[in-house]
Design a protein around this motif. Structure first.
Motif, PDB file in Angstrom:
ATOM      1  N   THR A  34      27.705 -30.377-103.503  1.00  0.00           N
ATOM      2  CA  THR A  34      28.581 -31.494-103.861  1.00  0.00           C
ATOM      3  C   THR A  34      28.298 -32.705-102.986  1.00  0.00           C
ATOM      4  O   THR A  34      28.195 -33.836-103.488  1.00  0.00           O
ATOM      5  CB  THR A  34      30.061 -31.073-103.724  1.00  0.00           C
ATOM      6  OG1 THR A  34      30.290 -29.937-104.556  1.00  0.00           O
ATOM      7  CG2 THR A  34      30.984 -32.204-104.118  1.00  0.00           C
ATOM      8  N   ILE A  35      28.146 -32.485-101.695  1.00  0.00           N
ATOM      9  CA  ILE A  35      27.847 -33.590-100.775  1.00  0.00           C
ATOM     10  C   ILE A  35      26.507 -34.227-101.121  1.00  0.00           C
ATOM     11  O   ILE A  35      26.384 -35.456-101.180  1.00  0.00           O
ATOM     12  CB  ILE A  35      27.880 -33.100 -99.316  1.00  0.00           C
ATOM     13  CG1 ILE A  35      29.310 -32.718 -98.932  1.00  0.00           C
ATOM     14  CG2 ILE A  35      27.331 -34.161 -98.365  1.00  0.00           C
ATOM     15  CD1 ILE A  35      29.423 -31.986 -97.613  1.00  0.00           C
ATOM     16  N   LEU A  36      25.485 -33.398-101.352  1.00  0.00           N
ATOM     17  CA  LEU A  36      24.171 -33.939-101.706  1.00  0.00           C
ATOM     18  C   LEU A  36      24.205 -34.691-103.034  1.00  0.00           C
ATOM     19  O   LEU A  36      23.534 -35.716-103.190  1.00  0.00           O
ATOM     20  CB  LEU A  36      23.136 -32.815-101.769  1.00  0.00           C
ATOM     21  CG  LEU A  36      22.709 -32.237-100.429  1.00  0.00           C
ATOM     22  CD1 LEU A  36      21.833 -31.015-100.635  1.00  0.00           C
ATOM     23  CD2 LEU A  36      21.974 -33.286 -99.602  1.00  0.00           C
ATOM     24  N   THR A  37      24.987 -34.193-103.986  1.00  0.00           N
ATOM     25  CA  THR A  37      25.095 -34.873-105.278  1.00  0.00           C
ATOM     26  C   THR A  37      25.793 -36.215-105.128  1.00  0.00           C
ATOM     27  O   THR A  37      25.420 -37.193-105.784  1.00  0.00           O
ATOM     28  CB  THR A  37      25.839 -33.986-106.290  1.00  0.00           C
ATOM     29  OG1 THR A  37      25.145 -32.738-106.392  1.00  0.00           O
ATOM     30  CG2 THR A  37      25.891 -34.625-107.661  1.00  0.00           C
ATOM     31  N   LEU A  38      26.794 -36.280-104.259  1.00  0.00           N
ATOM     32  CA  LEU A  38      27.474 -37.553-104.025  1.00  0.00           C
ATOM     33  C   LEU A  38      26.567 -38.549-103.314  1.00  0.00           C
ATOM     34  O   LEU A  38      26.657 -39.760-103.534  1.00  0.00           O
ATOM     35  CB  LEU A  38      28.753 -37.331-103.202  1.00  0.00           C
ATOM     36  CG  LEU A  38      29.878 -36.595-103.936  1.00  0.00           C
ATOM     37  CD1 LEU A  38      31.026 -36.321-102.978  1.00  0.00           C
ATOM     38  CD2 LEU A  38      30.352 -37.378-105.142  1.00  0.00           C
ATOM     39  N   LEU A  39      25.675 -38.047-102.462  1.00  0.00           N
ATOM     40  CA  LEU A  39      24.722 -38.930-101.774  1.00  0.00           C
ATOM     41  C   LEU A  39      23.608 -39.394-102.708  1.00  0.00           C
ATOM     42  O   LEU A  39      23.033 -40.457-102.512  1.00  0.00           O
ATOM     43  CB  LEU A  39      24.125 -38.219-100.561  1.00  0.00           C
ATOM     44  CG  LEU A  39      25.108 -37.950 -99.423  1.00  0.00           C
ATOM     45  CD1 LEU A  39      24.433 -37.117 -98.342  1.00  0.00           C
ATOM     46  CD2 LEU A  39      25.639 -39.244 -98.844  1.00  0.00           C
ATOM     47  N   GLY A  40      23.299 -38.589-103.695  1.00  0.00           N
ATOM     48  CA  GLY A  40      22.256 -38.935-104.659  1.00  0.00           C
ATOM     49  C   GLY A  40      22.094 -37.799-105.635  1.00  0.00           C
ATOM     50  O   GLY A  40      22.112 -36.632-105.245  1.00  0.00           O
ATOM     51  N   TYR A  41      21.916 -38.126-106.885  1.00  0.00           N
ATOM     52  CA  TYR A  41      21.842 -37.100-107.929  1.00  0.00           C
ATOM     53  C   TYR A  41      20.656 -36.158-107.721  1.00  0.00           C
ATOM     54  O   TYR A  41      20.792 -34.935-107.800  1.00  0.00           O
ATOM     55  CB  TYR A  41      21.748 -37.782-109.299  1.00  0.00           C
ATOM     56  CG  TYR A  41      21.559 -36.827-110.439  1.00  0.00           C
ATOM     57  CD1 TYR A  41      22.609 -36.039-110.880  1.00  0.00           C
ATOM     58  CD2 TYR A  41      20.322 -36.709-111.075  1.00  0.00           C
ATOM     59  CE1 TYR A  41      22.449 -35.159-111.934  1.00  0.00           C
ATOM     60  CE2 TYR A  41      20.151 -35.832-112.119  1.00  0.00           C
ATOM     61  CZ  TYR A  41      21.212 -35.054-112.546  1.00  0.00           C
ATOM     62  OH  TYR A  41      21.041 -34.179-113.581  1.00  0.00           O
ATOM     63  N   PRO A  43      18.814 -35.244-104.960  1.00  0.00           N
ATOM     64  CA  PRO A  43      18.934 -34.207-103.918  1.00  0.00           C
ATOM     65  C   PRO A  43      19.858 -33.063-104.322  1.00  0.00           C
ATOM     66  O   PRO A  43      19.609 -31.901-103.992  1.00  0.00           O
ATOM     67  CB  PRO A  43      19.498 -34.958-102.709  1.00  0.00           C
ATOM     68  CG  PRO A  43      19.132 -36.366-102.933  1.00  0.00           C
ATOM     69  CD  PRO A  43      19.129 -36.569-104.419  1.00  0.00           C
ATOM     70  N   GLY A  44      20.926 -33.373-105.046  1.00  0.00           N
ATOM     71  CA  GLY A  44      21.827 -32.330-105.519  1.00  0.00           C
ATOM     72  C   GLY A  44      21.160 -31.398-106.505  1.00  0.00           C
ATOM     73  O   GLY A  44      21.336 -30.181-106.456  1.00  0.00           O
ATOM     74  N   VAL A  45      20.369 -31.961-107.418  1.00  0.00           N
ATOM     75  CA  VAL A  45      19.661 -31.141-108.408  1.00  0.00           C
ATOM     76  C   VAL A  45      18.618 -30.266-107.723  1.00  0.00           C
ATOM     77  O   VAL A  45      18.500 -29.063-108.012  1.00  0.00           O
ATOM     78  CB  VAL A  45      19.002 -32.022-109.494  1.00  0.00           C
ATOM     79  CG1 VAL A  45      18.083 -31.200-110.377  1.00  0.00           C
ATOM     80  CG2 VAL A  45      20.056 -32.722-110.328  1.00  0.00           C
ATOM     81  N   ILE A  46      17.865 -30.832-106.800  1.00  0.00           N
ATOM     82  CA  ILE A  46      16.838 -30.065-106.092  1.00  0.00           C
ATOM     83  C   ILE A  46      17.474 -28.913-105.319  1.00  0.00           C
ATOM     84  O   ILE A  46      17.016 -27.773-105.372  1.00  0.00           O
ATOM     85  CB  ILE A  46      16.023 -30.984-105.161  1.00  0.00           C
ATOM     86  CG1 ILE A  46      15.181 -31.944-105.994  1.00  0.00           C
ATOM     87  CG2 ILE A  46      15.139 -30.164-104.221  1.00  0.00           C
ATOM     88  CD1 ILE A  46      14.503 -33.035-105.190  1.00  0.00           C
ATOM     89  N   PHE A  47      18.548 -29.196-104.581  1.00  0.00           N
ATOM     90  CA  PHE A  47      19.234 -28.157-103.817  1.00  0.00           C
ATOM     91  C   PHE A  47      19.768 -27.067-104.753  1.00  0.00           C
ATOM     92  O   PHE A  47      19.644 -25.875-104.470  1.00  0.00           O
ATOM     93  CB  PHE A  47      20.377 -28.763-103.001  1.00  0.00           C
ATOM     94  CG  PHE A  47      21.137 -27.746-102.202  1.00  0.00           C
ATOM     95  CD1 PHE A  47      20.630 -27.276-101.003  1.00  0.00           C
ATOM     96  CD2 PHE A  47      22.360 -27.266-102.644  1.00  0.00           C
ATOM     97  CE1 PHE A  47      21.325 -26.344-100.264  1.00  0.00           C
ATOM     98  CE2 PHE A  47      23.065 -26.327-101.910  1.00  0.00           C
ATOM     99  CZ  PHE A  47      22.547 -25.869-100.714  1.00  0.00           C
ATOM    100  N   ALA A  48      20.352 -27.472-105.871  1.00  0.00           N
ATOM    101  CA  ALA A  48      20.922 -26.501-106.809  1.00  0.00           C
ATOM    102  C   ALA A  48      19.846 -25.584-107.377  1.00  0.00           C
ATOM    103  O   ALA A  48      20.029 -24.360-107.426  1.00  0.00           O
ATOM    104  CB  ALA A  48      21.649 -27.229-107.935  1.00  0.00           C
TER     105      ALA A  48
END
Length: 85
Positions: A34-41, A43-48
């Motif tokens: 959630t934090i990574l997605t809020l910082l940028g879409y 990074p959130g997708v890559i982490f997920a």
């Protein structure tokens, strides 16, 4: 990848924390995603995708150890062999 992982990856593409939650449940992974997605879409997708696709196979090792302690399965304990260099 099983069917559940495929659905989780599809969810992760649209809403990354949802995909992580779908696959791993509510834990630290969802908060970080959630934090990574809020910082940028991206990074959130890559982490997920990494969290969904690269799960630790520890549960399989733990089951193997539990079975060997109870005397089930193979009677000889598993030994790890070092690969030649």
């Amino acid at each position: 990848m099983c069917g559940n992982d495929c659905v989780a990856c599809i969810c992760a593409y649209f809403i990354p924390p949802l995909g992580v939650y779908w696959d791993l449940g509510c834990g630290w992974e969802v908060i970080v995603c959630t934090i990574l997605t809020l910082l940028g879409y991206l990074p959130g997708v890559i982490f997920a995708v990494i969290m969904i696709g690269c799960k630790e196979p520890a549960s399989g090792r733990e089951k193997l150890l539990e079975d060997s302690e109870r005397g089930e399965g193979s009677e000889k304990p598993v030994e790890y062999v070092k690969a030649p260099e």
